[in-house]
Motif scaffolding. Structure first.
Motif, PDB file in Angstrom:
ATOM      1  N   PRO A  95      20.194  49.418  76.145  1.00 41.90           N
ATOM      2  CA  PRO A  95      21.431  49.836  76.790  1.00 41.90           C
ATOM      3  C   PRO A  95      21.406  49.674  78.297  1.00 41.90           C
ATOM      4  CG  PRO A  95      20.097  51.741  76.323  1.00 41.90           C
ATOM      5  CD  PRO A  95      19.305  50.539  75.937  1.00 41.90           C
ATOM      6  N   LEU A  96      20.776  48.617  78.766  1.00 47.37           N
ATOM      7  CA  LEU A  96      20.656  48.463  80.206  1.00 47.37           C
ATOM      8  C   LEU A  96      21.857  47.768  80.815  1.00 47.37           C
ATOM      9  CD1 LEU A  96      16.909  47.563  80.414  1.00 47.37           C
ATOM     10  CD2 LEU A  96      17.994  49.704  81.028  1.00 47.37           C
ATOM     11  N   PRO A 141      19.012  56.187  72.150  1.00 42.15           N
ATOM     12  CA  PRO A 141      18.373  54.887  72.266  1.00 42.15           C
ATOM     13  C   PRO A 141      17.148  54.914  73.155  1.00 42.15           C
ATOM     14  CG  PRO A 141      20.404  54.951  73.512  1.00 42.15           C
ATOM     15  CD  PRO A 141      20.342  56.202  72.736  1.00 42.15           C
ATOM     16  N   LYS A 142      16.172  54.164  72.732  1.00 38.90           N
ATOM     17  CA  LYS A 142      15.013  53.961  73.586  1.00 38.90           C
ATOM     18  C   LYS A 142      15.412  52.984  74.669  1.00 38.90           C
ATOM     19  CE  LYS A 142      10.347  52.110  73.418  1.00 38.90           C
ATOM     20  NZ  LYS A 142       9.363  51.449  72.561  1.00 38.90           N
ATOM     21  N   GLN A 143      15.007  53.261  75.864  1.00 40.05           N
ATOM     22  CA  GLN A 143      15.380  52.371  76.936  1.00 40.05           C
ATOM     23  C   GLN A 143      14.157  51.664  77.489  1.00 40.05           C
ATOM     24  OE1 GLN A 143      17.718  54.703  79.694  1.00 40.05           O
ATOM     25  NE2 GLN A 143      19.481  53.732  78.781  1.00 40.05           N
ATOM     26  N   LYS A 178      11.644  50.907  79.803  1.00 41.40           N
ATOM     27  CA  LYS A 178      11.146  51.713  80.913  1.00 41.40           C
ATOM     28  C   LYS A 178      11.027  50.899  82.196  1.00 41.40           C
ATOM     29  CE  LYS A 178       8.981  55.306  78.288  1.00 41.40           C
ATOM     30  NZ  LYS A 178       7.969  56.337  78.296  1.00 41.40           N
ATOM     31  N   ASP A 206      26.767  48.696  86.831  1.00 39.66           N
ATOM     32  CA  ASP A 206      26.426  47.535  86.005  1.00 39.66           C
ATOM     33  C   ASP A 206      25.310  47.815  85.001  1.00 39.66           C
ATOM     34  OD1 ASP A 206      24.442  47.895  87.828  1.00 39.66           O
ATOM     35  OD2 ASP A 206      24.269  45.782  88.395  1.00 39.66           O
ATOM     36  N   ARG A 207      25.074  49.056  84.709  1.00 38.15           N
ATOM     37  CA  ARG A 207      24.081  49.344  83.688  1.00 38.15           C
ATOM     38  C   ARG A 207      24.505  50.551  82.868  1.00 38.15           C
ATOM     39  NH1 ARG A 207      18.865  52.724  84.985  1.00 38.15           N
ATOM     40  NH2 ARG A 207      19.399  53.103  82.823  1.00 38.15           N
ATOM     41  N   THR A 208      23.799  50.746  81.793  1.00 44.24           N
ATOM     42  CA  THR A 208      24.132  51.835  80.879  1.00 44.24           C
ATOM     43  C   THR A 208      23.137  52.977  81.033  1.00 44.24           C
ATOM     44  OG1 THR A 208      25.166  50.353  79.288  1.00 44.24           O
ATOM     45  CG2 THR A 208      24.340  52.434  78.439  1.00 44.24           C
ATOM     46  N   TYR A 209      23.647  54.177  80.994  1.00 43.44           N
ATOM     47  CA  TYR A 209      22.816  55.359  81.193  1.00 43.44           C
ATOM     48  C   TYR A 209      22.757  56.206  79.940  1.00 43.44           C
ATOM     49  CZ  TYR A 209      22.972  54.133  86.072  1.00 43.44           C
ATOM     50  OH  TYR A 209      22.831  53.451  87.258  1.00 43.44           O
ATOM     51  N   SER A 210      21.674  56.907  79.846  1.00 45.33           N
ATOM     52  CA  SER A 210      21.540  57.894  78.788  1.00 45.33           C
ATOM     53  C   SER A 210      21.520  59.263  79.472  1.00 45.33           C
ATOM     54  CB  SER A 210      20.249  57.635  78.006  1.00 45.33           C
ATOM     55  OG  SER A 210      20.146  58.541  76.946  1.00 45.33           O
ATOM     56  N   TRP A 220      25.551  56.737  77.206  1.00 42.56           N
ATOM     57  CA  TRP A 220      25.451  57.608  76.047  1.00 42.56           C
ATOM     58  C   TRP A 220      25.421  59.021  76.599  1.00 42.56           C
ATOM     59  CZ3 TRP A 220      25.335  56.642  70.877  1.00 42.56           C
ATOM     60  CH2 TRP A 220      25.196  55.304  70.479  1.00 42.56           C
ATOM     61  N   GLU A 272      10.579  58.508  71.450  1.00 41.40           N
ATOM     62  CA  GLU A 272      11.021  57.255  72.051  1.00 41.40           C
ATOM     63  C   GLU A 272      12.243  57.438  72.950  1.00 41.40           C
ATOM     64  OE1 GLU A 272      10.262  57.519  68.764  1.00 41.40           O
ATOM     65  OE2 GLU A 272       8.311  56.565  69.060  1.00 41.40           O
ATOM     66  N   THR A 273      12.824  58.595  72.867  1.00 46.75           N
ATOM     67  CA  THR A 273      14.023  58.870  73.649  1.00 46.75           C
ATOM     68  C   THR A 273      13.718  58.878  75.144  1.00 46.75           C
ATOM     69  OG1 THR A 273      14.918  60.209  71.867  1.00 46.75           O
ATOM     70  CG2 THR A 273      15.812  60.609  74.063  1.00 46.75           C
ATOM     71  N   VAL A 274      14.602  58.313  75.911  1.00 42.50           N
ATOM     72  CA  VAL A 274      14.484  58.366  77.374  1.00 42.50           C
ATOM     73  C   VAL A 274      15.856  58.698  77.952  1.00 42.50           C
ATOM     74  CG1 VAL A 274      13.967  57.090  79.475  1.00 42.50           C
ATOM     75  CG2 VAL A 274      12.634  56.642  77.417  1.00 42.50           C
ATOM     76  N   ARG A 334      11.539  59.283  82.327  1.00 42.73           N
ATOM     77  CA  ARG A 334      10.771  58.140  82.816  1.00 42.73           C
ATOM     78  C   ARG A 334      10.802  58.225  84.336  1.00 42.73           C
ATOM     79  NH1 ARG A 334      14.084  54.484  85.198  1.00 42.73           N
ATOM     80  NH2 ARG A 334      16.268  54.465  84.547  1.00 42.73           N
TER      81      ARG A 334
END
Lengths: 183, 193
Positions: free
Chosen positions: A158-159, A174-176, A178, B22-26, B47, B84-86, B116
């Motif tokens: 999801p970058l 989602p795993k991103q 790193k 320009d990017r997606t964030y969680s 998300w 695995e979640t970040v 992270r």
């Protein structure tokens, strides 16, 4: 179990519209002059439900609802344990499952939802009891690929917008990468 | 409910300064689901994970349990994300005011699993002697303003966590910026090391 209301003998133009009980908020009712099936509050369905008309649920459904081209409304008495696929999904009752709306998802203030929301537009009224994730990555719900429940690692990229990110299962994210851009 | 007040938020502004288009964030929001906030975050590709953590924790504490369970058990149930979640952004709001340092240590430890380097954590800590008995709801109006909705006039003593305790608690983070606002709230933006 597959459920579908038969309309063989009822041409659409002559079919009387079944009006469900009035919800607490009048605007909760989808504005539609098309056919709408009603599952009453005393009805319990276990299994997969599909069909060719809009649906209003006041009963219990445990399984899956697949009405991709139609509107699905969960009334205040509705209790759903299922993923719901619809065009426009309006929730006033309880849902445990993921919601996939090709147009929109609306959670009314009386709703209680545990699951993830995938739609081009999501509207969430104050007072709604929602826990879960909302996909706001500008991807149509049709591209969302539900994963098997209880999967642990979820790969996603999801970058950037419009990547082919795989959607997370319930209560997972989602795993991103790193090494991706920092906030 | 006490009358909602519109307050400036330098911390939110600082947090958003780092958000790119320009990017997606969680984003993990530990507060309740609020229409305004969902609306606000929808301008970004993201998300948004809403947990309503305080209410969930109160329900967990009130529920009958077979044995005496500790916070670790509660937090693992209430924050059930995979390893695995970040998250890129964690919105803690004023929750730190409603936990003692021992509980906070467990909470921060758990949240750190999903950070992270670069993950931002936004927290508001009261320096006033009293706080509302339950957390304030913060509605994002725009990048510089929030509406503070205090749910009740009833108050309780504030833990008044000291900055040194906060720094110790957040050992895995650095303070990116901190603002003491006029209404007695210190806004922190922490960055995961």
């Amino acid at each position: 179990m597959s459920w579908k209301k038969s309309n063989k003998d009822n041409p659409p133009i002559q079919t009387p519209i079944q009006h469900p009980p009035q919800p607490s908020a009048p605007q909760s009712q989808p504005p539609s002059a098309k056919e709408q099936a009603l599952i009453g509050s005393s009805i319990k369905i276990e299994g997969s439900l599909s069909g060719g008309e809009d649906l209003f649920v006041e009963g219990h459904i445990d399984g899956k609802i697949e009405l991709d081209q139609h509107n699905v409304t969960i009334g205040t008495n509705g209790r759903i344990k299922a993923d719901i696929h619809g065009r426009s999904i309006i929730v006033m009752g309880e849902v445990k499952g993921n919601l996939y709306g090709s147009e929109q998802i609306i959670l009314r203030k009386s709703s209680k939802v545990r699951g993830n929301l995938f739609a081009a537009r999501v509207s969430l009224e104050d007072g709604s009891d929602f826990k879960g994730s909302i996909d706001m990555t500008s991807k149509p719900a049709a591209e969302a690929k539900p994963l098997q429940k209880d999967t642990t690692a979820v790969e996603a990229k999801p970058l950037q917008k419009d990547t082919n990110a795989v959607k997370p299962p319930s209560h997972q994210v989602p795993k991103q990468d790193k090494s991706g851009d920092k906030v | 409910m006490v009358s909602p007040t519109v307050c400036k938020s330098l911390g939110l502004n600082a947090l958003l300064d780092t958000v790119q288009d320009d990017r997606t964030y969680s984003i993990l929001d530990l507060g309740p689901a609020l229409e305004d906030n969902v609306q606000f975050w929808s301008q970004f590709s993201c998300w948004l994970h809403i947990q309503d953590f305080y209410r969930s924790y109160q329900e967990w504490k009130a529920a009958p349990k077979p044995e005496e369970e500790c916070e670790e058990a509660a937090f693992s149930v209430l924050l059930p994300f995979s390893d695995e979640t970040v998250f890129d952004i964690i919105l803690v709001w004023d929750l730190f005011n409603y936990f003692d340092l021992r509980e906070l240590a467990v909470l921060v430890q758990r949240l750190s699993r999903w950070c992270r380097p670069g993950t931002r954590l936004f927290a508001l800590i009261s320096i006033l002697p009293t706080i509302s008995v339950s957390p304030t709801m913060f509605r994002i109006l725009n990048r510089e303003q929030m509406i503070h909705e205090i749910p009740t006039q009833e108050t309780r003593p504030s833990p008044r966590h000291q900055p040194r305790d906060i720094v110790r608690l957040m050992a895995q983070f650095t303070v990116s910026c901190s603002f003491l606002l006029r209404h007695g709230i210190q806004e922190y933006v922490f960055v995961f090391k």
